[in-house]
Design an enzyme around this catalytic site. Structure first.
Site, PDB file in Angstrom:
ATOM      1  N   CYS A   8       1.192  -1.076   0.174  1.00 42.79           N
ATOM      2  CA  CYS A   8       0.345  -0.120   0.291  1.00 42.79           C
ATOM      3  C   CYS A   8       0.837   1.303  -0.061  1.00 42.79           C
ATOM      4  O   CYS A   8       1.846   1.111   0.045  1.00 42.79           O
ATOM      5  CB  CYS A   8      -1.127   0.044   1.080  1.00 42.79           C
ATOM      6  SG  CYS A   8      -0.643  -0.221   3.022  1.00 42.79           S
ATOM      7  N   ASN A  11       1.843   1.922   4.508  1.00 47.24           N
ATOM      8  CA  ASN A  11       2.603  -0.082   5.222  1.00 47.24           C
ATOM      9  C   ASN A  11       2.167  -0.186   6.234  1.00 47.24           C
ATOM     10  O   ASN A  11       2.415  -0.479   7.000  1.00 47.24           O
ATOM     11  CB  ASN A  11       4.358  -0.158   5.503  1.00 47.24           C
ATOM     12  CG  ASN A  11       4.135  -1.920   4.980  1.00 47.24           C
ATOM     13  OD1 ASN A  11       5.064  -1.546   5.533  1.00 47.24           O
ATOM     14  ND2 ASN A  11       3.016  -2.655   5.329  1.00 47.24           N
ATOM     15  N   CYS A  13      -1.634   1.394   6.890  1.00 46.26           N
ATOM     16  CA  CYS A  13      -3.014   0.937   7.404  1.00 46.26           C
ATOM     17  C   CYS A  13      -3.587  -0.934   6.788  1.00 46.26           C
ATOM     18  O   CYS A  13      -3.283  -1.184   7.374  1.00 46.26           O
ATOM     19  CB  CYS A  13      -4.232   1.569   6.667  1.00 46.26           C
ATOM     20  SG  CYS A  13      -3.898   3.232   7.980  1.00 46.26           S
ATOM     21  N   ARG A  14      -3.302  -0.471   5.293  1.00 46.26           N
ATOM     22  CA  ARG A  14      -3.809  -1.912   5.138  1.00 46.26           C
ATOM     23  C   ARG A  14      -3.143  -2.543   4.053  1.00 46.26           C
ATOM     24  O   ARG A  14      -3.764  -4.259   4.290  1.00 46.26           O
ATOM     25  CB  ARG A  14      -4.588  -1.342   3.079  1.00 46.26           C
ATOM     26  CG  ARG A  14      -5.937  -0.103   3.556  1.00 46.26           C
ATOM     27  CD  ARG A  14      -5.939   0.467   2.144  1.00 46.26           C
ATOM     28  NE  ARG A  14      -4.545   1.306   1.250  1.00 46.26           N
ATOM     29  CZ  ARG A  14      -4.233   2.333   0.191  1.00 46.26           C
ATOM     30  NH1 ARG A  14      -5.420   2.428  -0.581  1.00 46.26           N
ATOM     31  NH2 ARG A  14      -3.482   2.862   0.071  1.00 46.26           N
ATOM     32  N   SER A  15      -2.104  -2.524   4.341  1.00 44.26           N
ATOM     33  CA  SER A  15      -1.500  -3.460   4.108  1.00 44.26           C
ATOM     34  C   SER A  15      -0.647  -4.492   4.906  1.00 44.26           C
ATOM     35  O   SER A  15      -0.769  -5.928   4.360  1.00 44.26           O
ATOM     36  CB  SER A  15       0.171  -3.610   2.487  1.00 44.26           C
ATOM     37  OG  SER A  15       1.042  -2.216   3.269  1.00 44.26           O
ATOM     38  N   ASP A 127      -8.605   3.407   1.169  1.00 43.55           N
ATOM     39  CA  ASP A 127      -7.633   4.045   2.308  1.00 43.55           C
ATOM     40  C   ASP A 127      -8.705   4.234   3.659  1.00 43.55           C
ATOM     41  O   ASP A 127      -9.057   5.894   3.100  1.00 43.55           O
ATOM     42  CB  ASP A 127      -6.289   4.875   2.115  1.00 43.55           C
ATOM     43  CG  ASP A 127      -5.331   4.777   2.306  1.00 43.55           C
ATOM     44  OD1 ASP A 127      -5.177   4.301   3.219  1.00 43.55           O
ATOM     45  OD2 ASP A 127      -4.328   5.155   2.009  1.00 43.55           O
TER      46      ASP A 127
HETATM   47  P1  4NP Z   1      -1.495   2.306   3.661  1.00 42.06           P
HETATM   48  O1  4NP Z   1      -2.500   3.748   4.448  1.00 42.06           O
HETATM   49  O2  4NP Z   1      -1.475   3.214   2.383  1.00 42.06           O
HETATM   50  O3  4NP Z   1      -2.897   1.906   3.655  1.00 42.06           O
HETATM   51  O4  4NP Z   1      -0.863   3.202   4.894  1.00 42.06           O
HETATM   52  C1  4NP Z   1      -1.616   5.878   3.638  1.00 42.06           C
HETATM   53  C2  4NP Z   1      -0.823   6.036   5.413  1.00 42.06           C
HETATM   54  C3  4NP Z   1      -0.588   7.129   5.254  1.00 42.06           C
HETATM   55  C4  4NP Z   1      -0.262   7.653   4.290  1.00 42.06           C
HETATM   56  C5  4NP Z   1      -0.610   7.306   3.236  1.00 42.06           C
HETATM   57  C6  4NP Z   1      -1.565   6.318   3.571  1.00 42.06           C
HETATM   58  N1  4NP Z   1       0.073   9.636   4.155  1.00 42.06           N
HETATM   59  O5  4NP Z   1       0.631   9.780   3.529  1.00 42.06           O
HETATM   60  O6  4NP Z   1       1.299   9.211   5.204  1.00 42.06           O
END
Ligand code: 4NP
Length: 155
Positions: A8, A11, A13-15, A127
């Site tokens: 994702c 790294n 939230c989703r992955s 997300d």
């Molecule tokens: P993830 O979510 O890709 O599912 O881990 C996000 C976490 C942080 C950010 C974007 C998406 N960020 O922009 O910091």
């Protein structure tokens, strides 16, 4: 050993959620010695961090352990892993930019297996970093992981 990598953006939230859920499914199927699981983010924003508290809460609610830390996706992952699974189109774009002649991994959208089996009608995992809907993420991640494991077991 079949090696699976969930990717994702951060790294956190989703992955890592998919990493934990899939590891649990693999364990329950008695396949931990045949399938290894990891996750990474296309960005380095959260490198070294534990998962977002929303992901941690959902995993705790479902009694699924996880102790991974965020790391950034690297080109070598495309030869190291058999499956590289993108959570959304932007992640796929960033992964694709690292694909070259030495790439051996199957690089696809994570939800494509569940989509092909008619379990979901979308290809991107929204997300929760932006909308806080971690339970919806868990639902999609669970379906995607189930379909992925069925696909791998069918091979
Ligand atoms: P993830 O979510 O890709 O599912 O881990 C996000 C976490 C942080 C950010 C974007 C998406 N960020 O922009 O910091």
């Amino acid at each position: 050993m079949i090696k699976v990598l969930f990717v994702c953006t951060g790294n956190i939230c989703r992955s890592p959620m998919a990493d934990a859920v899939f590891q649990q499914m693999v364990k329950e199927a008695g396949l931990s010695d045949q399938i290894s699981v990891d996750s990474a983010g296309t960005s380095s924003y959260h490198t070294g961090e534990a998962p977002h508290r929303g992901t941690q809460a959902v995993l705790r609610k479902h009694d699924i352990p996880y102790n991974g830390r965020a790391r950034q996706f690297v080109r070598n992952d495309l030869t190291e892993f058999d499956y590289v699974l993108a959570m959304d189109n932007s992640n796929m774009y960033d992964i694709d930019a690292k694909v070259n002649d030495s790439t051996t991994a199957e690089v696809v959208m994570f939800l494509s297996y569940a989509h092909d089996k008619g379990m979901v009608d979308i290809l991107e995992v929204p997300d929760p970093w932006y909308d806080g809907r971690f339970d919806e993420t868990y639902d999609l991640v669970t379906k995607g992981c189930r379909a992925l494991l069925d696909t791998i077991q069918g091979k």
